[in-house]
Design an enzyme around this catalytic site. Structure first.
Site, short mmCIF file in Angstrom:
data_model
loop_
_atom_site.label_atom_id
_atom_site.label_comp_id
_atom_site.label_asym_id
_atom_site.label_seq_id
_atom_site.Cartn_x
_atom_site.Cartn_y
_atom_site.Cartn_z
N HIS A 18 32.75 38.73 43.64
CA HIS A 18 32.38 37.83 42.52
C HIS A 18 31.87 36.51 43.07
CE1 HIS A 18 35.67 40.10 40.10
NE2 HIS A 18 34.49 40.46 39.60
N SER A 132 37.93 44.56 41.28
CA SER A 132 39.22 44.01 40.89
C SER A 132 40.25 45.13 40.73
CB SER A 132 39.09 43.24 39.57
OG SER A 132 38.23 42.16 39.73
#
Ligand code: PNS
Length: 164
Positions: A18, A132
């Protein structure tokens, strides 16, 4: 006209993948709003929304990116983008497997708000396998995620582990 983009996601937790995309996006757009979805259907979250805001804010400050801000939103992404006067939605593509889901979302968002374009950037290849979901899984099973998430996330994961 200054170009503002929204980089939406769950960020549960924030990964180096990210952050890599945030850095790339910050070079292209005048302003980038990293937007955390509040009413995610993905349950249960590892970190609360305020915790995710803190981790993102700390990591972005650590990179010295002064044209990036952190926000939260609920409901439709395109409504948030329109409220923010953003011209683009930024999303990362890691592998071909991301493409179908991303294409569906981009086309639905375009139908809902034709004035907002989705821009895809390729994440760094060294993070191309990272998600994630995998970070949560490895952490929950006691594995190391060092080097895959920012230090602020490591600290919070360690604090979680210590409470177990
Ligand atoms: O990190 P994620 O979970 O891949 O992010 C998904 C996200 C937040 C971008 C997506 O679920 C979203 O935009 N949700 C908001 C609701 C919405 O606008 N739905 C219609 C989009 S097609």
């Amino acid at each position: 006209m200054r170009a503002k983009a929204i980089y939406p996601g769950s960020f549960d937790p924030l990964t180096n993948g990210h952050l890599d995309l945030i850095e790339r996006g910050a070079k292209i757009f005048d302003h980038l709003v990293v937007a955390i979805l509040q009413n995610s259907e993905k349950a249960p979250p590892l970190f609360s929304v305020p915790e995710r805001v803190e981790m993102l804010t700390e990591a972005i400050e650590g990179l010295g990116l002064d044209n990036v801000s952190v926000a939260t939103f609920r409901g439709l992404l395109v409504e948030f983008a329109t409220q923010q006067h953003a011209r683009a939605i930024l999303r990362g593509i890691r592998a071909i497997s991301d493409y179908e889901y991303e294409l569906q979302m981009a086309l639905m968002n375009r139908r809902l708000a034709p004035g907002v374009e989705t821009v895809f950037l390729m994440s760094a290849e060294k993070y191309s396998y990272l998600s994630s979901r995998l970070i949560k899984n490895v952490f929950e099973l006691g594995g190391s995620v060092e080097g895959l998430v920012p230090q602020t996330v490591i600290h919070r994961l360690e604090a979680r582990a210590a409470k177990r």
